[in-house]
Design a protein around this motif. Structure first.
Motif, short mmCIF file in Angstrom:
data_model
loop_
_atom_site.label_atom_id
_atom_site.label_comp_id
_atom_site.label_asym_id
_atom_site.label_seq_id
_atom_site.Cartn_x
_atom_site.Cartn_y
_atom_site.Cartn_z
N MET A 1 -24.50 -50.69 46.89
CA MET A 1 -24.70 -51.06 48.45
C MET A 1 -24.03 -49.89 49.27
O MET A 1 -23.14 -49.28 48.87
CB MET A 1 -24.46 -52.20 48.94
N LYS A 2 -24.46 -49.90 50.61
CA LYS A 2 -24.00 -49.06 51.59
C LYS A 2 -22.79 -49.60 52.22
O LYS A 2 -22.75 -50.95 51.79
CB LYS A 2 -24.96 -48.51 52.52
N LEU A 3 -21.94 -48.97 52.98
CA LEU A 3 -20.81 -49.44 53.59
C LEU A 3 -20.96 -50.65 54.19
O LEU A 3 -20.21 -51.89 54.37
CB LEU A 3 -20.19 -48.39 54.30
N ASN A 4 -22.21 -50.80 55.17
CA ASN A 4 -22.15 -52.02 56.06
C ASN A 4 -22.56 -53.00 55.39
O ASN A 4 -21.95 -54.25 55.55
CB ASN A 4 -23.31 -51.61 56.99
N SER A 5 -23.50 -52.98 54.25
CA SER A 5 -23.81 -54.10 53.28
C SER A 5 -22.55 -54.52 52.76
O SER A 5 -22.28 -55.85 52.44
CB SER A 5 -24.80 -53.52 52.51
N PHE A 6 -21.68 -53.67 52.25
CA PHE A 6 -20.42 -53.97 51.43
C PHE A 6 -19.70 -54.65 52.39
O PHE A 6 -18.99 -55.60 51.86
CB PHE A 6 -19.81 -52.68 50.89
N LYS B 1 -20.05 -42.69 59.29
CA LYS B 1 -20.60 -41.31 59.30
C LYS B 1 -20.42 -40.53 57.89
O LYS B 1 -21.25 -39.57 57.44
CB LYS B 1 -19.86 -40.45 60.20
N LEU B 2 -19.47 -41.34 57.17
CA LEU B 2 -19.25 -40.58 55.80
C LEU B 2 -20.45 -41.08 54.70
O LEU B 2 -20.57 -40.61 53.48
CB LEU B 2 -17.92 -41.09 55.13
N ASN B 3 -21.29 -42.11 55.33
CA ASN B 3 -22.55 -42.56 54.38
C ASN B 3 -21.95 -42.94 53.08
O ASN B 3 -22.40 -42.77 52.09
CB ASN B 3 -23.42 -41.45 54.16
N TYR C 1 -17.99 -36.48 52.21
CA TYR C 1 -17.10 -36.12 53.07
C TYR C 1 -17.25 -34.75 53.80
O TYR C 1 -18.28 -34.34 53.41
CB TYR C 1 -15.77 -35.86 52.29
N ILE C 2 -16.69 -34.59 54.99
CA ILE C 2 -16.76 -33.27 55.96
C ILE C 2 -16.91 -32.15 55.08
O ILE C 2 -17.63 -31.25 55.22
CB ILE C 2 -16.13 -33.47 56.77
N TYR D 1 -22.01 -36.21 46.92
CA TYR D 1 -21.12 -37.14 46.96
C TYR D 1 -19.95 -37.29 45.95
O TYR D 1 -20.00 -37.12 44.84
CB TYR D 1 -21.96 -38.32 46.82
N SER D 2 -18.63 -37.64 46.55
CA SER D 2 -17.63 -37.55 45.50
C SER D 2 -17.22 -39.00 45.35
O SER D 2 -17.28 -39.97 46.32
CB SER D 2 -16.30 -37.26 46.45
N ILE D 3 -16.86 -39.09 44.05
CA ILE D 3 -16.24 -40.44 43.52
C ILE D 3 -14.78 -40.44 44.42
O ILE D 3 -13.92 -39.88 43.77
CB ILE D 3 -16.23 -40.43 41.81
N GLY D 4 -14.89 -41.42 44.99
CA GLY D 4 -13.28 -41.82 45.74
C GLY D 4 -12.45 -42.52 44.96
O GLY D 4 -11.31 -42.26 44.74
N PHE D 5 -13.02 -43.55 44.23
CA PHE D 5 -12.12 -44.15 43.18
C PHE D 5 -13.28 -45.12 42.27
O PHE D 5 -14.39 -45.36 42.70
CB PHE D 5 -11.29 -45.34 43.80
#
Length: 168
Positions: free
Chosen positions: A13-18, A48-50, A71-72, A79-83
């Motif tokens: 899911m996207k950030l807003n849904s999360f 903005k990071l989607n 990321y910028i 897309y980077s795996i943040g964690f």
């Protein structure tokens, strides 16, 4: 311990849904159980990071979480795996593969390249080959860290305590 009534599912899911998802009753207190993810992470994340999240659930409760973000410093389709983390009760049961499969399906569907932003030492050892395997399976370009890149190597990587960044 899992029993036959437990149902493990994976979804993205996207950030807003999360953010909305975390407000439901099943997930109260989840931020106390997921390593490397805190309440601060949600508050500083920009739409903005989607960002996208891969969730692993057991009977409606999050037991694993992965964050992907554009990321910028990345090109628009990278897309980077943040964690990437799974609750310690559920590790070494094949669930990482379920999450990685979902991650690369999502990347393939959206025509993204996927890269690692960092690894813990343990994550590097356990996940690197799985990421490479599933990137090939789903025909997704995977940009991996080089062997000589620095790794996050802290005391809590080895004793498996649930120590969060905002507790330091």
């Amino acid at each position: 311990m899992l029993n036959s009534s437990n149902k493990i599912i994976v979804k993205s899911m996207k950030l807003n849904s999360f953010r909305k998802y975390l407000t439901n009753g099943f997930n109260k207190g989840i931020l106390d159980e997921i390593r490397f993810f805190t309440s601060n992470d949600l508050s500083y994340m920009s739409d903005k990071l989607n960002s996208h999240f891969i969730l692993l659930e057991n009977d409606g409760k999050i037991i694993g979480l992965c964050k992907l973000a554009n990321y910028i410093c990345d090109d628009i389709n990278t897309y980077s795996i943040g964690f990437f983390t799974i609750n310690k009760e559920f590790r070494n049961k094949g669930y990482s593969r379920m999450m990685v499969d979902e991650l690369f399906k999502l990347a393939n569907k959206n025509k993204w390249k996927v890269k690692t932003s960092s690894y813990t030492y343990v994550g590097f050892i356990k996940l690197r080959n799985i990421f490479n395997e599933y990137s090939e399976k789903h025909l997704v370009e995977f940009i991996d860290k080089k062997d000589d890149d620095s790794l996050i190597d802290t005391e809590d990587m080895y004793d498996d305590k649930l120590i969060h960044r905002d507790e330091y």
